[in-house]
Design an enzyme around this catalytic site. Structure first.
Site, PDB file in Angstrom:
ATOM      1  CD  GLU A 162      -2.947  -1.010   2.365  1.00 36.15           C
ATOM      2  OE1 GLU A 162      -2.867  -0.065   3.163  1.00 36.15           O
ATOM      3  OE2 GLU A 162      -3.878  -1.831   2.378  1.00 36.15           O
ATOM      4  CD  GLU A 360      -3.257  -5.959   4.083  1.00 34.42           C
ATOM      5  OE1 GLU A 360      -4.042  -5.150   4.607  1.00 34.42           O
ATOM      6  OE2 GLU A 360      -2.033  -5.764   4.024  1.00 34.42           O
TER       7      GLU A 360
HETATM    8  C1  BG6 Z   1      -3.971  -2.225   5.621  1.00 27.95           C
HETATM    9  C2  BG6 Z   1      -2.568  -2.415   6.054  1.00 27.95           C
HETATM   10  O1  BG6 Z   1      -4.117  -0.893   5.271  1.00 27.95           O
HETATM   11  O2  BG6 Z   1      -4.992  -2.407   6.512  1.00 27.95           O
HETATM   12  C3  BG6 Z   1      -2.384  -3.030   7.414  1.00 27.95           C
HETATM   13  O3  BG6 Z   1      -1.791  -3.082   5.091  1.00 27.95           O
HETATM   14  C4  BG6 Z   1      -3.472  -2.543   8.362  1.00 27.95           C
HETATM   15  O4  BG6 Z   1      -1.092  -2.737   7.866  1.00 27.95           O
HETATM   16  C5  BG6 Z   1      -4.808  -2.980   7.792  1.00 27.95           C
HETATM   17  O5  BG6 Z   1      -3.286  -2.938   9.680  1.00 27.95           O
HETATM   18  C6  BG6 Z   1      -6.013  -2.615   8.623  1.00 27.95           C
HETATM   19  O6  BG6 Z   1      -6.108  -1.234   8.811  1.00 27.95           O
HETATM   20  P1  BG6 Z   1      -6.045  -0.584  10.247  1.00 27.95           P
HETATM   21  O7  BG6 Z   1      -5.677   0.832  10.026  1.00 27.95           O
HETATM   22  O8  BG6 Z   1      -7.408  -0.739  10.843  1.00 27.95           O
HETATM   23  O9  BG6 Z   1      -5.015  -1.342  10.995  1.00 27.95           O
END
Ligand code: BG6
Length: 458
Positions: A162, A360
């Site tokens: 990202e 993800e």
């Molecule tokens: C993604 C990232 O943006 O989302 C992770 O690659 C992150 O590192 C995940 O933890 C979830 O988002 P957040 O901000 O709720 O942790």
């Protein structure tokens, strides 16, 4: 209905070094920022309090196995491997990553390795971070060192996770260090990240390593409020800025001409060198990781821009709260399952159907303890979230999209940037006090789905 997936479909989850490993010699921007402004982190919990993967990697890999993962993505910490970013390699870090990679392979879990997941070594930030081209060269050296050290056993590499997030967080919207608000500097950071990516790809090709190299992008499909041309234009500009600013260089080898023209007209373009174009063209990838959490809904602006305010992407659109949208209230993100299908179709129709996978997808929920039944978190909402997304992904595959796998965020509940442990995403519950790991209902569901390479749903 039975949703069956192609043979050798990648089932797994993703995590990152800084969010899981714990104590390390090399300082990152997160350690530095936390030491100065702990109030910016949920409950004052900083990046030292993790799920201690550095100690528990072996038993954690057993848990991955229990969840029937055939693949798993994590990252190497640049600051752990090379504490000052550019100098000596830390032999203890080499041992650690060798052990993790070897154990994953031994257990039949293919390691997917990211080189940079938001964790800039502080020594590199001190000389300007991604604003400085010397950091681009230091990153390329770091990447090459990783390929040399681990490239015989790691066959799926990702230059960045990202990459737009540190641009947004650090240089536009004030949620990552160095908390700058300046579009031109943000554009420079984004541009140099693309150059760093391309240099790593170049080094990988030159080394003739055995595997493949890609990048992980968080794609947010941009939906206009309506088909009114003003709304459509707003969505197009949001798409250019947040998706195509990385997607086009890594898949087409060049920036969209209308993005360049737009930034030029506002005098926001970064400084370019004549040879950069060739380098970017060489940065085309073999495999795209798609992180999908939420769509972006926009409409044209209702009000005039304040010319005194800093130049921002929002000069061109307002965000649009669609009535009836489904929300994840804990994270404040809309849940829109068809978005995953729209992303895949866009890749198929406009980008030559590249090899890709969902790297993800996930749902962070606060205070999950309230769902404990007989000692286990019964996270039915997460099972629904996953199965709905998988149904749309399945539709994409059945229509010819080249999607090779599905990884969830995340494996064990982990530390999350400014939110620390507020929202839990894991298949496995982490007790912060004892570090005890307990598989949630969703973990069992996922293990069965991965084992069967299919699931049933009405
Ligand atoms: C993604 C990232 O943006 O989302 C992770 O690659 C992150 O590192 C995940 O933890 C979830 O988002 P957040 O901000 O709720 O942790």
């Amino acid at each position: 209905m039975k949703y069956a997936f192609p043979d050798n479909f990648w089932w797994g989850s993703a995590s990152s070094a800084l969010q899981t490993e714990g104590a390390r010699e090399g300082e990152t921007t997160w350690d530095y920022w936390f030491a100065r402004e702990p109030n910016r982190f949920h409950n004052g919990v900083g990046p030292q309090q993790t799920s201690t993967f550095y100690q528990h990697w072996k038993t954690d890999i057993q848990l991955l196995k229990q969840l029937n993962h055939n693949s798993f993505r994590t990252s190497i910490s640049w600051a752990r491997l090379i504490p000052d970013g550019i100098g000596e390699v830390n032999p203890e870090a080499v041992d650690f990553y060798n052990q993790v990679i070897d154990e994953l392979n031994e257990q039949g879990i293919t390691p997917f390795i990211t080189l940079f997941h938001f964790d800039m070594p502080m020594a590199m930030q001190e000389i300007g971070g991604w604003e400085n081209r010397d950091v681009v060269d230091a990153y390329a050296r770091y990447a090459q060192i990783c390929f040399e050290l681990f490239g015989d056993r790691v066959l799926h590499w990702f230059t960045f996770n990202e990459p737009i997030v540190p641009v947004e967080g650090g240089y536009l919207y004030d949620f990552h260090y160095p908390n700058v608000v300046d579009f031109r500097r943000a554009a420079t950071v984004a541009y140099h990240t693309v150059l760093a990516h391309a240099k790593a790809v170049q080094a990988y090709r030159a080394g003739h390593y055995a595997g493949e190299i890609g990048i992980v992008l968080n794609l947010t499909p941009s939906y206009p409020r309506s088909q009114n041309p003003a709304d459509v234009k707003a969505a197009h500009i949001a798409d250019l800025m947040f998706n195509r600013s990385f997607l086009d260089p890594v898949l087409r080898g060049e920036y969209p001409a209308d993005l360049v023209a737009l930034l030029k007209s506002y005098d926001q373009l970064p400084a370019c060198k004549p040879e950069d174009g060739f380098l970017i063209a060489e940065g085309k990838i073999d495999l795209l990781g798609v992180n999908y959490y939420q769509p972006r809904r926009v409409k044209c602006r209702d009000s005039a821009v304040n010319p005194q305010a800093p130049f921002m992407p929002e000069w061109f659109f307002d965000s649009y709260e669609m009535p009836g949208r489904k929300m994840n209230p804990y994270r404040g993100w809309e849940i829109y399952e068809p978005g995953i299908y729209d992303i895949l179709v866009n890749l198929r129709d406009n980008y030559g159907n590249p090899r890709c996978f969902i790297s993800e997808n996930g749902m962070g929920v606060e205070n999950e303890q309230r769902f404990i039944e007989n000692g286990q978190i019964n996270d039915q909402y997460r099972i629904e979230f996953i199965s709905e997304h998988l149904a749309w992904l399945h539709k994409g595959i059945s229509e010819g999209c080249n999607c090779l796998g599905y990884h969830m965020w995340t494996f064990i509940d982990n530390w999350s940037w400014c939110n620390a442990y507020k929202n839990r995403y894991g298949f496995i519950q982490l007790d912060l006090e004892t570090q005890k790991r307990t598989i949630k209902k969703s973990g069992e569901w996922f293990a069965a789905t991965a084992l069967n390479n299919s699931f049933d749903k009405e």
